[in-house]
Write a protein that holds these residues in place. Structure first.
Motif, PDB file in Angstrom:
ATOM      1  N   ALA A  32       0.836  -1.199   0.000  1.00 30.53           N
ATOM      2  CA  ALA A  32       0.000   0.000   0.000  1.00 30.53           C
ATOM      3  C   ALA A  32       0.872   1.251   0.000  1.00 30.53           C
ATOM      4  CB  ALA A  32      -0.921   0.006   1.218  1.00 30.53           C
ATOM      5  N   ALA A  70      -1.955  -5.090  -0.188  1.00 30.34           N
ATOM      6  CA  ALA A  70      -3.229  -4.608  -0.709  1.00 30.34           C
ATOM      7  C   ALA A  70      -3.434  -5.188  -2.096  1.00 30.34           C
ATOM      8  CB  ALA A  70      -3.255  -3.080  -0.754  1.00 30.34           C
ATOM      9  N   THR A 112      -4.022  -0.027  -4.653  1.00 25.70           N
ATOM     10  CA  THR A 112      -3.850   1.180  -3.855  1.00 25.70           C
ATOM     11  C   THR A 112      -3.708   2.381  -4.781  1.00 25.70           C
ATOM     12  OG1 THR A 112      -2.500   2.241  -2.159  1.00 25.70           O
ATOM     13  CG2 THR A 112      -1.351   0.824  -3.689  1.00 25.70           C
ATOM     14  N   SER A 126      -6.928   2.315  -0.479  1.00 30.88           N
ATOM     15  CA  SER A 126      -6.550   0.956  -0.885  1.00 30.88           C
ATOM     16  C   SER A 126      -7.667  -0.021  -0.551  1.00 30.88           C
ATOM     17  CB  SER A 126      -5.253   0.533  -0.171  1.00 30.88           C
ATOM     18  OG  SER A 126      -5.438   0.545   1.231  1.00 30.88           O
TER      19      SER A 126
END
Length: 788
Positions: free
Chosen positions: A79, A86, A89, A177
């Motif tokens: 992220a 993630a 993002t 994100s």
């Protein structure tokens, strides 16, 4: 301080509290505004994605909003705002965009290699191409532009999409994100691809044309994605909060300054506008006015103005005890806290004055507290009040000797030596380099060496021996003899007599006392200072000039140890003279029974050693009568004389700093003795002295004089005023014996007037002073230093 207005007492805390509150409020507003903008942005994004017509099932090449659970095949992406995994993002502009295209243009995104959406029916739709998170499950509203973000975050944003990062350069940035398992909506163009090796169809969601555009228009830059549930939003970041706090505090400070200045101008310097006086006798002072309240609550630039303005007004109007304390409390609120200490000390409230000074803690107040403590007979408290001050503060320059005496009285010899050395250095600097030492500098150098010996530096005795040859030789010799004992002391004093000649003045008595204490046999009556009764009654401080009660007691104890077989007339006279001196000390300090016992012993010793009627015996008798004046204790001795003189204490007149209550027509002596006081310039001490010197004649029964004495009853208020605002302000030149004498006068006068609280306070201070003056280790050094 309960009688003072709240704003006057605590106004100094108002503007800092207002600054803190303003800073907190602006931070809260900044955070709430960011949250509100975040909710509006998410609502806008969801509204934009809800505009396409819902599709029934999957259709190739159709624009559709797909809702489902994010599925991640492989590793995620880091992220932008934190090192966590993630699925996608995005760094996007904080402001609300005009369209989806505008939102995607002002964003920079990173995505995992393979992400897909699994619908409720189990169908899997892969997402192809760039992804832009318009509302994430985790968001940080930074509150600052991209260049002001931390370098690591800025680097990842620029690496993800350089063109998008350039569009964000002057925009406040939001970091959003989504992660695997989040339920999201995504908008794009569905594409169906048939797998050649199987019958299955692989569905893909790719960037689609903008919603408002035709089907043949160019596709959007990325697939917009929105987290369906409310996300976790944080921010602004610390920098944005700090900026908001700074703006709020600065605005509050500027407002306080403006209000304070306008209030000060509105008062136009009118003291009367800041305080009102009594409307009836006994009513406490009032301090309220709008301008005073406003200035007191403003910044420190004008707060002292309000405090001083009110304090100066009410000081002249103060009447009762409540007002005195209120005036002192007023002065303690500003930068002149030491003035409040002085006011309480003048009132005789030594304990309250010292407590206030210790609470103030500024250098001037602490030095004033030390002065009050010395007047109250508490050198230990005085020493601790200034123990971390290397020099007197501004406004108290040249008071190093006072500081040394405070430390000396407390037995803190190292600190006393440091203060004395500073005083000696200043004396040398004043005379300039290359010049011989002045007599005062020589005396100070000897004092430094003597006190250093007491502090545990025996090598300083050598410096004292070297300085005995200077112009202050006798003083230095006495300093040296005081720190020696036995034969060493006697040899030092004999050597001083051989090289410097006989001592003179008070040195003669001090030399004799040191020799007696050192064990030298008396070959004749010792030359000791006398104490006269008239001086003791009217000027007690002067009566003890040159006397060292601690040394006199020690010398007397040495004479009492002489075996009976070796007691000569010289020893008897020496004992008697010391008994008289000690009795005078006890009279001044209120120990009547002990004084009477010592005087009786002295008269018995004189009777056994010399013919009746000597000057020494007369001194003892007159001191006995003075004791009767002060305490009412009878002095039934067969040698008493002057019965009329023992019935009137002229020091009572001396207490009246202003004898106007007796009237300018008080009396006139028909024999022309000139006892008519000058109008407006009455000298109570001189008048008392005249009365005492007239004790052998019939002046006491003269009608005009009797009239004046009777009218003393009308002077009670004047005596009370003397106790309330007498000459007992803190002073650094006051010698210990004068402070002790003043305490004695205060105790007697307060007792006569029935003022129990004042009497008890004065007697406590007098007892503390007595204990200090009976300290042997510091007695000689204190007297020698005070006489410089």
């Amino acid at each position: 301080m309960s009688d003072l207005p709240w704003l006057l007492v605590y106004g100094g805390y108002v503007w800092p509290a207002a600054m803190v509150a303003a800073a907190a409020l602006t931070c809260l507003l900044a955070w709430a505004q960011a949250r509100q903008r975040g909710r509006q942005s998410v609502a806008w994004a969801r509204g934009e994605l809800a505009r396409p017509t819902a599709q029934q099932g999957l259709a190739d090449n159709a624009r559709a909003v797909i809702s489902g659970m994010l599925v991640l095949d492989g590793d995620g992406v880091e992220a932008l705002d934190a090192p966590v995994a993630a699925a996608a993002t995005t760094a996007r502009a904080e402001r609300r965009p005009d369209s989806l295209k505008d939102a995607l243009d002002r964003s920079s995104s990173l995505r995992a290699g393979s992400i897909a959406l699994r619908g409720d029916d189990g169908a899997l739709v892969h997402i192809d191409g760039p992804v832009a998170v318009l509302a994430g499950s985790r968001e940080v509203w930074t509150g600052c532009t991209l260049p002001r973000l931390p370098r690591a975050i800025r680097g990842r944003v620029e690496a993800a999409d350089e063109a998008g990062a350039a569009m964000l350069s002057n925009q406040h940035v939001v970091l959003a994100s989504v992660a695997a398992g989040d339920r999201v909506q995504a908008f794009g163009r569905l594409v169906a691809r048939q797998d050649i090796r199987s019958v299955a169809v692989r569905w893909t969601l790719a960037p689609a044309p903008e919603l408002a555009a035709g089907p043949d228009d160019a596709a959007l830059a990325a697939v917009p994605m929105v987290y369906e549930a409310p996300g976790r939003v944080s921010g602004p970041m610390r920098r944005a909060l700090a900026r908001a706090a700074l703006l709020g505090a600065a605005g509050s400070f500027a407002g306080a300054v403006l209000v304070g200045e306008l209030a000060n101008l509105a008062s136009n310097g009118a003291v009367a506008a800041s305080a009102t006086v009594h409307s009836r006798a006994g009513e406490p002072l009032a301090f309220r006015s709008l301008s005073t309240d406003l200035v007191a609550a403003a910044t420190p630039f004008r707060r002292d103005v309000a405090v001083r303005r009110v304090a100066r007004q009410v000081r002249s109007e103060a009447r009762g005890e409540r007002d005195v304390r209120a005036v002192a409390a007023l002065w303690s609120l500003g930068s002149d806290c030491h003035v409040g200490v002085q006011i309480l000390a003048q009132r005789g409230r030594f304990d309250e004055a010292m407590t206030l000074g210790e609470r103030c803690r500024d250098a001037a107040a602490r030095w004033t507290t030390a002065q009050v403590a010395m007047l109250a007979g508490q050198p230990a408290r005085a020493s601790h009040a200034i123990d971390d001050l290397d020099a007197p503060p501004p406004g108290f320059l040249g008071q190093e000797v006072f500081g040394a005496l405070a430390h000396l009285g407390a037995g803190r010899f190292a600190l006393a030596a440091a203060m004395l050395r500073r005083a000696a250095d200043q004396e040398g600097t004043r005379r300039g380099r290359g010049n011989d030492e002045s007599e005062r500098e020589q005396a100070l150098r000897c004092a430094v060496a003597a006190v250093e010996v007491r502090a545990g530096r025996p090598e300083a005795k050598g410096e004292l021996r070297a300085r005995v040859r200077g112009r202050q030789g006798w003083r230095c010799a006495l300093f040296l003899a005081d720190v020696l004992e036995g034969s060493d002391r006697l040899a030092t004093l004999r050597d001083a007599r051989a090289r410097l000649g006989r001592p003179y003045g008070v040195w003669t008595s001090l030399d004799a006392l040191l020799r007696i204490e050192g064990g030298e046999a008396l070959d004749g009556p010792p030359e000791l200072l006398r104490v006269r009764a008239d001086t003791l009654l009217m000027r007690p401080g002067q009566a003890f000039d040159g006397h060292i009660p601690a040394l006199e007691r020690s010398a007397y104890e040495a004479l009492t140890r002489v075996p009976d077989a070796a007691v000569t007339p010289a020893v008897r006279i020496g004992r008697a003279r010391l008994e008289v001196a000690r009795a005078a000390f006890e009279i001044a300090f209120g120990s009547g029974e002990e004084a009477r016992r010592l005087l009786a012993m002295a008269l018995d010793s004189y009777a056994a050693a010399e013919p009746s009627g000597s000057e020494d015996q007369r001194d003892a008798v007159e001191l006995g009568l003075a004791l009767e004046n002060r305490t009412g204790l009878p002095f039934p001795h067969d040698q008493r004389r002057l019965p009329d003189a023992g019935r009137f204490d002229p020091s009572a007149l001396a207490h009246l700093g202003d004898l106007d209550s007796l009237g300018a027509s008080m009396w006139g002596d028909e024999r022309g003795r000139g006892l008519v006081p000058r109008s407006g310039e009455v000298d109570g001490y001189a008048l008392a002295d005249d009365l005492w010197r007239a004790r052998d004649r019939d002046v006491f029964v003269d009608a005009t004089v009797a009239l004046g004495v009777r009218r003393l009853s009308s002077g009670v208020e004047s005596m009370r005023a003397w106790l309330a605002w007498g000459p007992r302000a803190p002073c650094w030149r006051c010698q210990m014996r004068y402070a002790a004498a003043d305490l004695s006068h205060v105790a007697i006068t307060a007792r006569v007037l029935g003022m129990r609280e004042e009497t008890a306070a004065a007697e406590r201070a007098r007892e503390a002073m007595r204990a200090t003056m009976l300290r042997r280790d510091a007695g000689v050094a204190t007297m020698l230093i005070e006489s410089m």
